[in-house]
Design a protein around this motif. Structure first.
Motif, PDB file in Angstrom:
ATOM      1  N   PHE B 794       0.925  -0.966  -0.001  1.00  0.00           N
ATOM      2  CA  PHE B 794       0.000  -0.142   0.118  1.00  0.00           C
ATOM      3  C   PHE B 794       0.959   1.220  -0.099  1.00  0.00           C
ATOM      4  O   PHE B 794       1.755   1.285   0.659  1.00  0.00           O
ATOM      5  N   PHE B 796       1.422   4.262   1.604  1.00  0.00           N
ATOM      6  CA  PHE B 796       1.118   5.037   2.447  1.00  0.00           C
ATOM      7  C   PHE B 796       1.497   6.671   2.548  1.00  0.00           C
ATOM      8  O   PHE B 796       0.890   7.502   2.887  1.00  0.00           O
ATOM      9  N   LYS B 797       2.571   6.503   1.478  1.00  0.00           N
ATOM     10  CA  LYS B 797       2.934   8.004   1.309  1.00  0.00           C
ATOM     11  C   LYS B 797       3.013   8.295  -0.226  1.00  0.00           C
ATOM     12  O   LYS B 797       2.741   7.283  -1.045  1.00  0.00           O
ATOM     13  N   GLY B 821      -1.909   6.358  -1.482  1.00  0.00           N
ATOM     14  CA  GLY B 821      -3.444   5.669  -1.059  1.00  0.00           C
ATOM     15  C   GLY B 821      -4.004   4.694  -2.013  1.00  0.00           C
ATOM     16  O   GLY B 821      -5.176   4.371  -1.747  1.00  0.00           O
TER      17      GLY B 821
END
Lengths: 429, 915
Positions: B794, B796-797, B821
C-alpha cells in the motif's frame, strides 16, 4: 406506566431558557474535541495514511474499530424505539426520543470512518455508490463493503424517518410555546400541519407501527452485515459463522450502555429526575445483563472453535491475544464485558444511577476494546509467519477517536437545545 | 422575466463563455530529423559491461528514447541463464543518483573539469618524489597496459591496488608459496559433485557469487550434488547448504588437519564424524570433491586446503580446478599493497591520487594515519561521490558512471568484454578512470598515444591492431564480447606439499571472536548511496538500512546483551556503538558484523546508516578480531527488519517444504468454472535453488517502479517490495534446515482479494492473472486484509514526490507510477506480456513464451524461477511441472495459486536417509 406530569413545561423551559454556563462549557469542550478530530482528518488526507499506525499486516486500524463501535452504539436507539414498541413495553417512553437521536448521530459518525479510512477518500465518496455510467463500471456487489453501504444507508434513512415521525405531534404542540421565532417557524414547517385529529392519529399510528416493523428487522440485519466484513474473509479469527449474532448482541449491549450513560447525564442536568422514576434504567440494565451473558457465550464459542478447528493459525491468534502486548487489553475486555455486568443481578445497583453510569461507561470502553481485539489482533498474524506484527495507534489515530466522540456529543447537545428530548405526547397525563 | 434581467443574464452568460475560451494556439514542431534507430516507445538494447572490482559482468542495457531504463545480464556461451546480481541491477540507480552531481573542485572551490585534471596530471608528472595512484583492483587489460606504459615513461608515477575486501592476501600468499602462481585459481563448480566450503560465502559476499551460483545450481546433475558449509556465522551459503556445521573459527585449522589426516588415513584428533562420513561417502568413488576456503583464513589453512584439494583430486581431470585458470585481475596484489605501505612509512610519497577508491572510509587507522601524512594539498581524488576520501583531498573530480564511458575487462569465463557508453555523461564535469589514465599517457608524450585523441581510439586500436576491421569491432560491440577465450591454463607446481608441516595439537582457545564480513547488501560500502540496496532485506537477518552485531542467544546472554540493545565495542582505542541482533544459528562465542555501513560522507542516503566497523581494524588484524571488548550501553534501538520470526508455525507448510515425497502425486484439478482457452500464465519456483541473493528483488524494483520507503517506514512494517524473500527454518531429525521462500502475489485462481474489493479495482484476467487497476483503487485495503500471503502493498505516502531530477529517468515508461493511497502488488510483469502480445500480433503468431520472461526470472542466476504458459504443453514450465512434485502455498485455503513451489526434498536425500 406512570405518566410524567409537567413534562411539557419542563421541555419548554429547556428550549426557551438561556443556556447555563455549564452547558456552554460542555459544548465548548465537545467542539474542541471535534476540532482535534478535524485536524486529524486533515493530516490523514494531506499526508496520506502514513500518519496512521497501520502497516502491511494490520492494514485496518482504529478507523474500522471505531466504525464498528459507532454502528453498534446506534443499535440501542432502534431497539428501544422499534422492538420495544412492537412488544408494547411502555417503559420505553421516556427513553426513546433521545435514543433515536443517538442512533442518527452515531450512524453519521460511524459513516465518516470508512470514508476517511480509504487511501483516496475523494474518490471513495462516490465510487462506492452504484450509479449507472457510460463505462458500465459498477461497484463489486460481492464485496461486503458494498453491502455495508447499502445496509447503513437504509438504516440511516429509516432511523431518520422514524425519529421524525415521532417528533411530528410534539412539534405541533411546541410550535406556539417557543420563544425563538426561527425555531417556531421551523417547528411549524416540520409539523406538516398536524392538528391532532383522530383521523390523523389513525394514519399516524399505522405508519408508526409499519416503520417500527421494518426497523425491527434492520436491528438484526445491519450489524449482521457489518459483521460480514469480517466473517466472509479468510482471516484467521474472523472467518467464523458466529460473527453475525456475536456482533448484534455486542451492539445492543454497547448501545444500551451508551443510552443510559447519556440519559443519566441529561437527567441530572435538567432535573428530569423530578418527574420521572428509574424504572426504565432498571429495565435497560436487565437488557445489558442478558446481552452480556450472550456475549460471554460468544467469547467462549470463539475460543472453543479455535481449539476445535485444530488449525495452528487459528490457535496462534488466540495465543497472540493472550500472550502478546494486547493481552492487557484482552483481559480488560473480558473483565469489563463479562464480569462487570454481573453486578446487575442486584436490583439496588440497577437503580443506583451514579453506579449505573460508572458501570455502563466502563462497559462502553470494554466494547471498544472488543472491536479492537477483533480487528487488530486477528490481522497481526499471518498464516505463514509466527510472530505477531504489532500495531500501535498514532496520535492521528487517537485524534480521530477523540474527534468522533466530540462530534457525537456536540450533535447531541445541540439536539437537546432545539428538540424535545422526551416524547411529550406519550408522557403527557 | 423582465427585459432588464434577460439582458443581464445574457451578458453574464457571454462573460462566462469568454472565460471558457481556448488558449492561444501554440504550434508544436515534430522531430523531423530523428535519431537513427530511436523509435519513441520502442526499446533498444546495448551490450556493455558492469564490473564489480575485478569481476566483469557482460550486460545488456535496455534504453528507451536513449535513456537506460533496465539492465539485464548478457547471455554468455557455455552458460545457462543469466549471470546477474543485485549490484548489476542497481547500476541504474547510481547512474541517475541526484547525489552524484558534483562539480570538480580545487580546495573546495568549484572549478572546471579540465583545470582540475590539468592540476592533478601536472602535479603527478612534475613531482620530485613518488606520485602514487591508488586504484581498486580491476581486470581491465587496457588499464593494465596504460599503467605499464606510464611506469616506463615516468617511473615516479606508481600504481597501487587496494582491495577493501581482502586485507591480508593470505590466499595469494599460499598460492604463491605452494602452487607457485600469482593470483587466485578459479574453481569450476559445475564440475564438482561435492563442495565443502570453509567459511567461504560463495553464494553471498563473494563478488563471484552470481557466477558460482550459476555454475552450481544450473549444473547437469545438481539434484545429486551436495554442498556442505562449515562456517562460524550464518551466510546465504550456509542456508542453501545440504549440511551446515557451525564451528568457531579457532577450530578451522584443526578441522582441516583432521580432514587431511582422514584422507591420508592417519589418526583423526577431534570428532566430527558426520562431516567425515560425508567426505568418505564421496571420496575414492570417482566423484569430484572440492573444498573452498574463505579469503580470511590463515596461510596455513589455505596451504592445507590446497593439499586436501590435491588429495581429493580437484586439480586432476574432472576436478573443479582442472581448468587451472586464474581469476582475471587477481595477480600481484600482495606486493602492491606492501610496497605502498613501505613507501608511505618511509615518507617517500609526494603525491597521492585516489582513483575510484575510498580508503578514508575502509582503511584501518594505521593506514589512514600514513595516508594523512601526505599533505592535503598533495592528495587528489577522482571518485564517484564526494565521499570521505574526496573530502580529505584538495582536488576532487567526479568519476563518470560505468554506463557513460568506454571500458574493457576480461570476464571470469575468459571473454574479452568491451563496455560501451549507453548514454552521454549526465554529469558534464566527470571523467572516467580510463580516460584519465589516457590523459596521463598523452601528457607524458608516450609515443603510442600521440596520434590518438580519446581513450576510445586507444581501446579500438588496441583491440584491432593497426588495420581496423570495422565489422569485427562492431560485431564485438553488438555481441558484447570478442569471440574466443583469453584465459589459458597456468602452470601449477606443488611445492612444499610434501614437507609435512607440523600441525599443532593444542586445543583451540575458542575466544570471543568478531568476524567482519563485507555487507551482503551494499558490498564494501560502495553501494551505500543506493536506496534500493539499503532497503533490500538482508538475506539472513532481514535487516534493512544498517548493520548489527549478530550473535546467538548464548553469546549475547554471556555479554549481558539482548536483541535490540545497543552494545559498545572497543578495540585498539577505537569504539563503536551498534545494535545487537540474535541469530541462533551462529556458532558460540562468535559475533558477526558487516562492514560498509556508517558512512560519514558520500551521499544523503549513505550517511548515517549503521556503524563503521572498519574503525576497529588495526594493521595486523585479520577480519577475525579477538582483541576487543564488548559491553552493553543500556540504550536500545529499533532495528528495521522485514521479518523477525523465522520459525514455521504452519505444520502443513513445513511438510510441503521439507518433507514432501519426491514421487509425483496426482493433483486435484482446479474446480474453477472458468475455462482458459488461450494463454494461462503461471510460475514455478524451485526452493532448492534460491540463495536469497536479491537480484530478482532489485530487478523487480527497477522494472516495476517500486519506490524505496525508507528506514522509518520499514520499522513500521510498510515494506514495499513486491517480491519478498522470507527465510524459514525448522528442525528435521537432528538437523536445522532452512528455506528461502520467495513470496510474491500468488495470482490465485480463487483470489480472496478480488471478491472483497468494493470498487472492482482488482480483477481476474482471462489469462489467469490477478490484475490491479490502479486508477480505480480507492485504497480501502480490504484486499490486503484478505490476502493470506500478505504480499499486497500500500502506498502510505506519495513516494513519487521524493523523486528528484534526474532520477525520474529510472522509471520504466511502461509501468504506472502509483500515487498515495492505493494498493499494488506483483503483476507478473504484465507490461512484458502485453509487449510480447503486441509483437506476436504484428507477426501474426502466438506469443512465444520461451522468449517472454518476467523481470525476476530473467535476473535469477540459478534459474529458480520459471514463468510461462501452462496451456502450452511444450513450454518450459509445463514440462517442469509435469515431471516434478510441487505444492501450492497454503493449499488448504483453496485459493488455488498460479505459483507452484518445488520443495526442498530431493531423491538423493531420500536415498541417503534410507541408507
Amino acid at each position: 406506566m406512570k405518566k410524567m406530569p409537567g413534562v411539557e413545561n419542563m421541555l419548554i423551559h429547556i428550549i426557551n431558557d438561556k443556556t447555563s454556563w455549564k452547558y456552554r462549557l460542555t459544548i465548548s469542550i465537545t467542539l474542541l474535541m471535534t476540532l482535534i478530530g478535524l485536524a486529524g482528518a486533515y493530516f490523514t488526507i494531506n499526508r496520506g495514511l502514513s500518519s496512521w499506525g497501520i502497516h502491511n499486516y494490520v492494514s485496518w486500524g482504529v478507523a474500522i474499530v471505531s466504525f464498528v463501535f459507532w454502528i453498534g452504539i446506534a443499535h440501542a436507539g432502534t431497539l428501544i424505539s422499534a422492538i420495544l414498541y412492537m412488544l408494547n413495553q411502555e417503559w420505553r417512553a421516556p427513553l426513546h426520543r433521545a435514543a433515536e437521536a443517538m442512533t442518527i448521530f452515531s450512524v453519521i459518525v460511524a459513516a465518516l470512518f470508512p470514508i476517511i479510512h480509504t487511501g483516496r477518500p475523494w474518490f471513495s465518496l462516490y465510487w462506492l455508490f452504484p450509479y449507472p455510467n457510460q463505462m458500465g463500471m459498477w461497484v463489486n456487489f460481492s464485496s461486503p463493503l458494498v453491502w455495508d453501504i447499502f445496509a447503513i444507508l437504509t438504516y440511516f434513512i429509516l432511523s431518520l424517518c422514524f425519529w421524525y415521525l415521532g417528533l411530528i405531534p410534539d412539534l405541533a404542540i411546541l410550535k406556539y410555546k417557543i420563544k425563538s421565532k426561527t425555531l417556531s417557524r421551523l417547528y411549524d414547517f416540520f409539523a406538516l400541519g398536524w392538528s391532532g385529529s383522530s383521523k390523523q392519529w389513525k394514519v399516524y399510528r399505522n405508519t408508526y407501527v409499519t416503520l417500527a416493523g421494518i426497523a425491527t428487522a434492520l436491528v438484526i440485519s445491519v450489524h449482521s452485515i457489518v459483521s460480514t466484513d469480517f466473517a466472509v474473509t479468510l482471516v484467521n479469527g474472523w472467518h467464523s459463522t458466529i460473527f453475525p449474532p456475536y456482533f448484534v448482541v455486542g451492539a445492543i449491549m454497547s448501545g444500551c450502555a451508551m443510552v443510559s450513560c447519556i440519559l443519566i447525564v441529561t437527567r441530572y442536568s435538567f432535573e428530569i429526575g423530578k418527574i420521572s422514576g428509574t424504572e426504565h434504567y432498571d429495565k435497560l440494565n436487565k437488557i445489558i445483563l442478558a446481552t452480556s451473558l450472550m456475549l460471554s457465550y460468544c467469547y467462549l464459542a470463539e475460543l472453543f472453535f479455535a481449539w476445535y478447528s485444530g488449525s495452528s493459525s487459528e490457535l496462534g491468534i488466540i495465543y497472540g491475544r493472550v500472550y502478546s502486548d494486547y493481552s492487557l487489553l484482552f483481559f480488560a475486555m473480558l473483565f469489563l464485558n463479562v464480569v462487570l455486568p454481573q453486578l446487575y443481578w442486584s436490583k439496588s445497583i440497577r437503580n443506583n444511577l451514579p453506579i449505573v453510569f460508572l458501570i455502563n461507561f466502563l462497559i462502553n470502553i470494554g466494547m471498544w476494546l472488543e472491536r479492537f481485539i477483533i480487528v487488530v489482533s486477528s490481522l497481526f498474524r499471518t498464516s505463514l509467519s509466527g510472530k505477531p506484527e504489532m500495531y500501535y495507534p498514532t496520535l492521528t489515530d487517537i485524534s480521530l477517536i477523540i474527534g468522533s466522540f466530540g462530534l457525537f456529543l456536540t450533535m447531541y447537545l445541540i439536539f437537546v437545545r432545539i428538540f424535545p428530548i422526551i416524547s411529550i405526547y406519550e408522557n403527557k397525563e | 422575466m423582465r427585459r432588464r434581467d434577460f439582458i443581464q443574464g445574457l451578458g453574464a452568460a457571454m462573460a462566462l463563455n469568454a472565460a471558457a475560451c481556448r488558449r492561444p494556439e501554440q504550434r508544436a514542431v515534430p522531430l523531423v530529423n530523428p535519431v537513427e534507430y530511436v523509435i519513441p516507445g520502442v526499446s533498444n538494447y546495448y551490450s556493455t559491461l558492469f564490473t564489480l572490482q575485478n569481476i566483469a559482468f557482460p550486460i545488456l542495457v535496455e534504453t528507451r528514447d536513449e535513456k537506460p531504463v533496465k539492465i539485464e545480464a548478457n547471455l554468455l556461451p557455455g552458460r545457462k541463464g543469466a549471470v546477474s546480481d543485485k549490484y548489476m541491477q542497481s547500476a541504474l540507480y547510481s547512474l541517475y543518483d541526484p547525489d552524484r552531481f558534483q562539480n570538480a573542485s580545487i580546495e573546495n572551490k568549484k572549478t572546471g573539469k579540465e583545470e582540475a585534471i590539468d592540476k592533478i596530471i601536472k602535479s603527478l608528472a612534475s613531482s620530485s618524489g613518488i606520485s602514487a595512484v591508488i586504484t581498486d583492483i580491476s581486470c581491465s587489460p587496457s588499464s593494465l597496459e596504460m599503467k605499464k606504459q606510464i611506469s616506463i615513461a615516468n617511473p615516479k608515477i606508481m600504481f597501487f591496488e587496494m582491495n577493501p575486501l581482502d586485507r591480508n592476501y593470505y590466499l595469494q600468499e599460499a598460492n604463491k608459496a605452494v602452487l607457485g602462481l600469482d593470483g587466485e585459481l578459479l574453481p569450476d563448480l559445475s564440475a564438482a559433485d561435492l563442495i565443502i566450503t570453509l567459511d567461504s560465502d560463495i553464494f553471498g559476499t563473494d563478488p563471484l557469487a552470481a557466477y558460482y551460483a550459476n555454475s552450481w545450481f544450473q549444473s547437469q546433475n545438481f539434484e545429486e550434488n551436495r554442498l556442505i558449509a562449515i562456517e562460524a556465522g550464518l551466510s546465504p551459503t550456509g542456508i542453501v547448504a545440504d549440511k551446515r556445521f557451525a564451528i568457531h573459527p579457532d577450530k578451522f585449522e584443526r578441522l582441516l588437519n583432521d580432514i587431511n589426516n582422514l584422507l591420508e588415513q592417519k589418526a583423526v584428533i577431534s570428532q566430527n564424524n558426520e562431516l567425515y562420513n560425508e567426505i568418505s561417502d564421496y571420496f575414492g568413488k570417482n566423484k569430484s570433491i572440492v573444498i573452498l576456503g574463505g579469503k580470511q583464513l590463515s596461510i596455513r589453512a589455505h596451504t592445507l586446503i590446497i593439499k586436501i584439494n590435491k588429495l581429493l583430486g580437484a586439480f586432476t581431470d574432472g576436478g573443479a580446478y582442472s581448468t587451472k585458470s586464474i581469476l582475471p585481475g587477481s595477480e600481484g596484489r600482495k606486493e602492491s599493497e606492501k610496497e605502498l605501505r613501505d613507501l608511505l612509512t618511509g615518507n617517500k610519497i609526494e603525491n597521492l591520487l585516489f582513483l575510484d577508491i575510498n580508503p578514508f572510509y575502509f582503511a584501518e587507522s594505521t593506514l589512514k594515519n600514513l595516508i594523512s601524512k601526505v599533505p592535503i594539498n598533495r592528495r587528489f581524488a577522482i571518485n564517484f561521490y564526494k565521499d570521505e576520501t574526496a573530502e580529505n583531498c584538495s582536488v576532487f573530480i567526479p568519476l563518470s558512471h560505468s554506463l557513460e564511458s568506454w571500458r574493457d575487462a576480461v570476464s571470469p569465463d575468459g571473454y574479452y568484454v568491451i563496455g560501451q557508453p549507453v548514454i552521454n555523461p549526465l554529469n558534464k564535469n566527470s571523467v572516467s578512470k580510463e580516460e584519465f589514465m589516457f590523459l596521463i599517457c598523452k601528457n607524458l608524450n608516450i609515443s603510442a598515444f600521440q596520434d590518438l585523441n580519446t581513450f576510445y581510439d586507444y581501446l579500438r586500436k588496441s583491440c584491432l591492431g593497426d588495420a581496423p576491421d570495422r565489422m569485427s569491432w562492431e560485431n564485438a560491440l553488438r555481441r558484447g564480447y570478442f569471440e574466443g577465450k583469453r584465459i589459458s591454463a597456468t602452470e601449477i607446481k606443488f611445492n612444499q606439499l610434501n614437507s609435512d608441516e607440523k600441525i599443532i595439537d593444542i586445543a583451540p582457545k575458542e575466544e570471543l571472536s568478531l568476524i567482519i564480513t563485507p555487507s551482503l547488501n551494499i558490498f564494501d560500502g560502495r553501494f551505500a548511496n543506493c536506496a534500493w540496496l539499503q532497503e533490500l532485506p538482508h538475506p539472513v537477518s532481514k535487516q534493512c538500512w544498517g548493520n548489527s552485531l549478530a550473535m546467538n542467544n548464548r553469546t549475547a546472554v554471556k555479554q549481558g546483551l539482548k536483541e535490540g540493545d545497543i552494545a559498545k565495542i572497543e578495540s585498539n582505542g577505537n569504539s563503536l556503538e551498534l545494535s545487537v541482533l540474535i541469530i541462533d544459528e551462529i556458532a558460540n562465542d562468535v559475533i558477526c558484523c558487516e562492514s560498509g555501513y556508517g558512512r560519514s560522507a558520500g551521499g544523503n542516503i549513505a550517511k548515517g546508516t549503521g556503524g563503521n566497523i572498519n574503525l576497529l581494524f588495526d594493521t595486523s588484524s585479520d577480519t577475525i578480531l579477538q582483541v576487543f571488548k564488548i559491553y552493553p550501553t543500556g540504550k536500545t534501538y529499533k532495528i528495521a527488519r522485514t521479518q523477525t520470526d523465522f520459525s514455521l508455525t504452519n505444520l502443513k507448510l513445513e511438510k510441503d517444504i521439507f518433507y514432501q515425497p519426491a514421487e509425483i502425486q496426482k493433483k486435484k484439478s482446479s474446480d474453477s468454472n472458468f475455462e482458459y482457452t488461450g494463454n494461462r500464465w503461471a510460475m514455478a519456483i524451485d526452493l532448492k535453488k534460491c540463495t536469497a541473493c536479491g537480484a530478482c528483488q532489485i530487478a523487480c524494483q527497477s522494472e516495476n517502479n517500486i519506490p524505496s520507503v525508507g528506514k522509518d517506514e520499514i520499522i513500521r512494517g510498510r515494506n514495499m517490495l513486491w517480491l519478498n524473500i522470507e527465510r524459514y527454518t525448522t528442525v528435521i531429525g537432528k538437523e536445522r534446515k532452512h528455506v528461502n521462500l520467495p513470496l510474491l502475489c500468488q495470482h490465485c485462481e480463487k483470489a480472496p482479494c478480488e471478491n472483497v474489493c468494493p470498487v472492482a479495482a482488482t480483477t481476474h484476467s482471462p489469462e489467469g492473472i490477478n490484475e490491479m487497476t490502479y486508477n480505480r483503487c480507492i485504497g480501502a485495503r480490504f484486499c490486503m486484509v484478505n490476502c493470506p500471503y500478505k504480499i499486497r502493498r500500500f502506498n502510505f505516502k506519495n513516494h513519487a514526490k521524493d523523486i528528484h531530477t534526474p532520477f525520474e529517468n529510472i522509471l520504466n515508461p511502461d509501468v504506472t507510477v502509483r500515487m498515495q493511497g492505493i494498493a499494488e502488488k506483483c503483476t507478473f510483469c504484465i507490461q512484458r506480456i502485453n509487449e510480447a502480445r503486441k509483437n506476436a500480433r504484428k507477426s501474426g503468431l502466438a506469443i512465444d513464451d520461451t522468449k517472454l520472461q518476467t523481470a525476476c526470472q530473467q535476473s535469477c542466476p540459478t534459474g529458480a524461477i520459471l514463468f510461462g504458459n501452462i496451456n502450452n504443453k511444450e513450454s518450459a514450465i509445463s514440462k517442469k511441472l509435469s515431471c516434478t512434485q510441487y505444492f501450492k502455498l497454503l493449499e488448504e485455503l483453496n485459493t488455488q495459486p498460479s505459483i507452484s513451489y518445488i520443495g526442498l526434498n530431493r531423491n538423493a536425500d531420500t536415498e541417503r536417509a534410507a541408507k
